[in-house]
Design a protein around this motif. Structure first.
Motif, mmCIF file in Angstrom:
data_model
loop_
_atom_site.group_PDB
_atom_site.id
_atom_site.type_symbol
_atom_site.label_atom_id
_atom_site.label_comp_id
_atom_site.label_asym_id
_atom_site.label_seq_id
_atom_site.Cartn_x
_atom_site.Cartn_y
_atom_site.Cartn_z
ATOM 1 N N TRP A 123 47.800 37.070 62.037
ATOM 2 C CA TRP A 123 48.674 37.911 61.227
ATOM 3 C C TRP A 123 49.069 39.182 61.973
ATOM 4 C CZ3 TRP A 123 43.963 36.060 59.197
ATOM 5 C CH2 TRP A 123 42.843 36.860 59.497
ATOM 6 N N TYR A 142 50.023 43.690 58.312
ATOM 7 C CA TYR A 142 50.181 42.728 57.215
ATOM 8 C C TYR A 142 49.585 43.300 55.931
ATOM 9 C CZ TYR A 142 49.670 38.470 54.437
ATOM 10 O OH TYR A 142 49.733 37.542 53.426
ATOM 11 N N SER A 160 42.307 38.968 56.530
ATOM 12 C CA SER A 160 43.373 39.908 56.862
ATOM 13 C C SER A 160 42.940 41.315 56.451
ATOM 14 C CB SER A 160 44.677 39.499 56.164
ATOM 15 O OG SER A 160 44.470 39.315 54.767
#
Length: 827
Positions: A580, A584, A641
């Motif tokens: 990612w 993000y 993430s």
């Protein structure tokens, strides 16, 4: 007389067969001692392993309440039970609460050690009792005296810190809650153990409470154990270890089976005059087969019974010798089911290896039997006996696979055993073919050696098979042991960090970084956030309903360390999908270790639900990573993430790596300084941890070598038996050649050279096969790098070579000592 032998003159055929078989055995068991010993060894290994494993399981079940500390236990990570959760637990029975964590124990003068800490309430223990050397009660031992809490400490910790009972230790600054040890996100486990009123022996009430806890609080994330599975991982380890040792026992039986075949062949060879006479008097081939099959089964039963007695006694022996030091309850008992299984294994092995030589002897006419002394024929048994041998072997293999804890491992073992047997047979045939087609040497000595390798009745097949099996196993074990030792003592410390720092609070992170850089300016410091989470479901399937690969099952068995970040972790590389973007901010994404993802059946885009701090977080698999775990750097199975847990009360974990590996003085000085400046931070000196792991693994390999010694001993017995089967032919050869003018020295040189050539050829195969097996185990099962170690492998081959020549010479000396006249008179 012929009618009596052929039909029994009205007597039941089975009774006559039984009488003739026993009458033959009255002469003693000469030639069958190796047969009986091989069967006894294998049966003893299987019976002993099964009985010992069952005794451990029975001991765990019997003491389940004491081991668990209650009838049922609910465990949470990072957090205490909520008000609603605690009310539910209190409504089920008497509750005892305990918190466990790791922290640095310090003496007033600065000595430190990593310690496992348990804080308990007044209800502890619900079952059993706490034994304290001072004979005082637990509450009195833990009481607060002048602002200092008491503690019950392991004698090993006191000895390590050189502290006597009554002296002061520090955990942080004072008592558990007053120290700041417990901060939001601290790696602490809360255990709520329940004593249920009227809990029945069938655990129906505990099962109902467990189901209610999961049903009413599906997102609690607690781990539930009952007294029936007080230590589920230990139970699984018992099953795995017992499976390995059972396969060792089966290996011993299979190696011993070669000894069975050799013994039966040698016995029938000695009895050929008797068989020929019985056939001349009218005995049918079927009757001959039945008589000698009965004898084989009787001898196999004797060997199996010896093995059963020894195997049944093993748990009692272990309890008597090691009971005081084994830290788990052992309930030795006789286990009929395990003994019956071992008996079946023993009889089936004997039958599988005896049918072939018995079938060959059954169909030989009397004239051919008499002729075999000078012109032995090569022949196969009838198809029915080949089929019976194959069927018996198939039953044995099916039984081993069906009853195995891991059927894939058992199936691979069976396939490998068959492949090794066939390969060794091919090696023997190749050696004989090369000897047969080799140029005729000018030397009489060499011509005799080459002829002995390929002549009818040569020892080549039996020596190659017997020696090859044992040597392959020995080389494999030696290389596995050597690679483990090298990985643990040579490769890891030079690449590993010097320290791990756990439970660094977010508020202290920058101050901690500055402190470390000031005291270790040239070292590399890495720090990442860490939480604990438990996988709840994978791709919509609950964790308890998944059927993962054996190598990945551990990921689902408890909570796992997890982290989050914007960059790919050091020591990892993305092998599928894309990482990612650093900024993000979308729905949660997760990166999974690729091998474990494959074991769980995960693919890119699949959802994974993880319970963290009592909340279920659903994330999508964005990419898969290959992780180099051997660096011992910071890495995790799951990486999320960056925005997923940004506001969660995570702690930090850090590593410190010196560029030159660091010195013991530098590390100890830093350890003391860090413990004094950050008492709530757990400091792990990696080299000490590696030493502890190395000791455990090396102890395990020592145990494996000890267990495998059964197989190696069986291989030595079989080799000795194989060489003994050729003694009669050696006597015949020696007498004829001495009559023709050969000297004892020349014959001795010929036999030494023959055994040396056979040993060299078999050693080459054994080293190659053992090396391949070791490579497969180290790289595929242990997931480690494999290095071929020529020294240990060649030393094992040299030992086997010396053993072959030595055993061969032992039999040769007695053959060379025979006077020609008595032998020639009986030809």
């Amino acid at each position: 007389m012929s009618q009596a032998i052929a039909s029994g003159r009205g007597r039941p055929r089975r009774l006559l067969t039984w009488r003739l078989a026993l009458r033959e055995l009255r002469g003693g068991l000469r030639g069958f001692y190796v047969f009986i010993a091989c069967i006894a060894l294998g049966v003893m290994a299987i019976a002993g392993v099964g009985s010992f494993a069952d005794s451990l399981v029975d001991g765990l079940a019997r003491e389940g309440r004491v081991i668990l500390g209650g009838d049922i236990a609910f465990s949470l990570i990072h957090r205490e039970a909520s008000t609603a959760e605690r009310a539910f637990l209190d409504g089920q029975g008497l509750v005892s609460v305990a918190a466990t964590m790791r922290a640095m124990a310090r003496t007033p003068d600065g000595r430190t050690a990593l310690a496992e800490i348990k804080a308990v309430d007044q209800a502890y223990p619900l079952y059993g009792a706490v034994a304290i050397e001072s004979k005082q009660g637990l509450a009195d031992a833990l009481a607060d005296r002048d602002g200092v809490f008491g503690a019950a400490a392991d004698a090993a910790l006191l000895a390590r810190l050189d502290v006597a009972p009554g002296e002061t230790l520090k955990l942080g600054e004072a008592a558990l809650r007053a120290t700041g040890l417990l901060q939001p996100g601290s790696l602490v486990r809360w255990h709520y153990r329940l004593r249920l009123a009227g809990a029945d022996s069938r655990d129906r009430q505990t099962k109902a409470v467990a189901a209610a806890g999961l049903g009413q609080f599906p997102e609690a994330g607690w781990e539930i154990r009952t007294r029936a599975n007080a230590s589920p991982e230990f139970g699984r380890n018992i099953e795995r270890f017992s499976e390995f040792l059972t396969l060792v026992g089966l290996t011993a039986l299979l190696v011993g089976g070669v000894g069975v075949a050799n013994a039966v062949k040698s016995y029938l060879d000695r009895k050929r005059e008797v068989i020929a006479t019985m056939k001349s008097l009218g005995a049918t081939s079927g009757r001959i087969f039945a008589i000698y099959l009965t004898q084989v089964l009787v001898l196999a039963l004797i060997g199996s019974l010896v093995g059963l007695v020894l195997g049944a006694a093993l748990p009692f022996l272990i309890a008597a010798v090691f009971g005081a030091i084994i830290p788990i309850p052992l309930a030795p008992a006789v286990h009929p089911a395990e003994l019956a299984l071992a008996l079946v294994y023993g009889l089936l092995t004997a039958l599988a290896f005896a049918l072939w030589p018995l079938g060959r002897g059954r169909d030989v006419p009397a004239s051919a039997l008499f002729r075999d002394a000078v012109a032995p024929e090569r022949r196969l048994p009838r198809k029915r006996y080949i089929a019976a041998t194959a069927a018996t072997a198939a039953v044995l293999a099916t039984l081993a696979v069906t009853l195995a804890f891991d059927r894939n491992v058992a199936a691979i073992f069976i396939a490998a055993a068959v492949a090794v047997f066939l390969t060794l047979r091919c090696v023997a045939l190749l050696l004989m073919a090369l000897a047969r087609r080799s140029p005729r040497p000018r030397s009489t000595l060499l011509r005799l050696v080459v002829a002995n390798i390929h002549r009818p009745g040569a020892l080549t097949p039996t020596v190659v098979l017997s020696l090859g099996l044992g040597l392959s196993l020995l080389v494999a074990l030696t290389l596995i042991d050597g690679n483990l030792h090298q990985q643990l003592t040579a490769g890891l410390p030079s690449r590993a960090p010097s320290f791990y720092f756990v439970d660094i609070q977010q508020a202290d992170a920058e101050r901690f970084d500055a402190f470390i850089r000031a005291r270790a300016p040239g070292a590399k410091l890495e720090r990442v956030p860490m939480l604990r989470g438990r996988i709840v479901s994978v791709n919509g399937i609950k964790a308890e309903d998944l059927r993962p690969a054996q190598s990945a099952a551990w990921v689902l068995q408890s909570d796992r360390g997890i982290t989050y970040g914007a960059d790919v972790p050091a020591g990892s590389r993305v092998v599928a999908g894309r990482w990612w973007q650093p900024d993000y901010r979308g729905p949660p994404l997760v990166s999974f270790e690729n091998k474990l993802a494959d074991g769980l059946g995960l693919r890119l885009g699949d959802p994974v639900v993880v319970n963290v701090l009592g909340r279920n977080i659903t994330a999508t698999v964005a990419n898969l990573r290959a992780v180099d775990w051997q660096t011992l750097g910071i890495n995790f199975v799951l990486v999320f993430s960056p925005d997923t847990f940004r506001s969660a009360p995570a702690t930090q974990v850090a590593t410190l790596t010196y560029p030159d590996g660091g010195t013991a003085g530098e590390e100890i000085a830093l350890l003391k300084a860090a413990a004094a400046a950050f008492p709530a931070v757990t400091t792990v000196r990696v080299k000490e941890a590696l030493d502890a792991v190395s000791k455990v693994v090396l102890d395990l390999t020592f145990a494996i070598r000890g267990a495998s010694a059964v197989t190696l001993f069986a291989a030595v017995l079989v080799l000795g038996g194989a060489l003994a089967t050729g003694h009669r032919h050696r006597v015949y050869d020696a007498v004829i050649l001495k009559t023709l003018g050969a000297t004892r020295a020349r014959l001795l040189a010929a036999y030494v050279l023959e055994y040396l050539l056979l040993g060299l050829a078999t050693a080459a195969f054994g080293v190659a096969a053992g090396s391949i097996a070791a490579w497969a185990v180290v790289t595929r099962v242990m997931d480690l790098a494999f290095v071929w170690l020529p020294g240990p492998a060649l030393a094992a081959a040299l030992g086997a070579l010396v053993l072959t020549v030595l055993f061969g010479l032992i039999g040769t000396f007695s053959a060379l000592g025979q006077r020609p006249a008595p032998v020639l008179r009986h030809l």
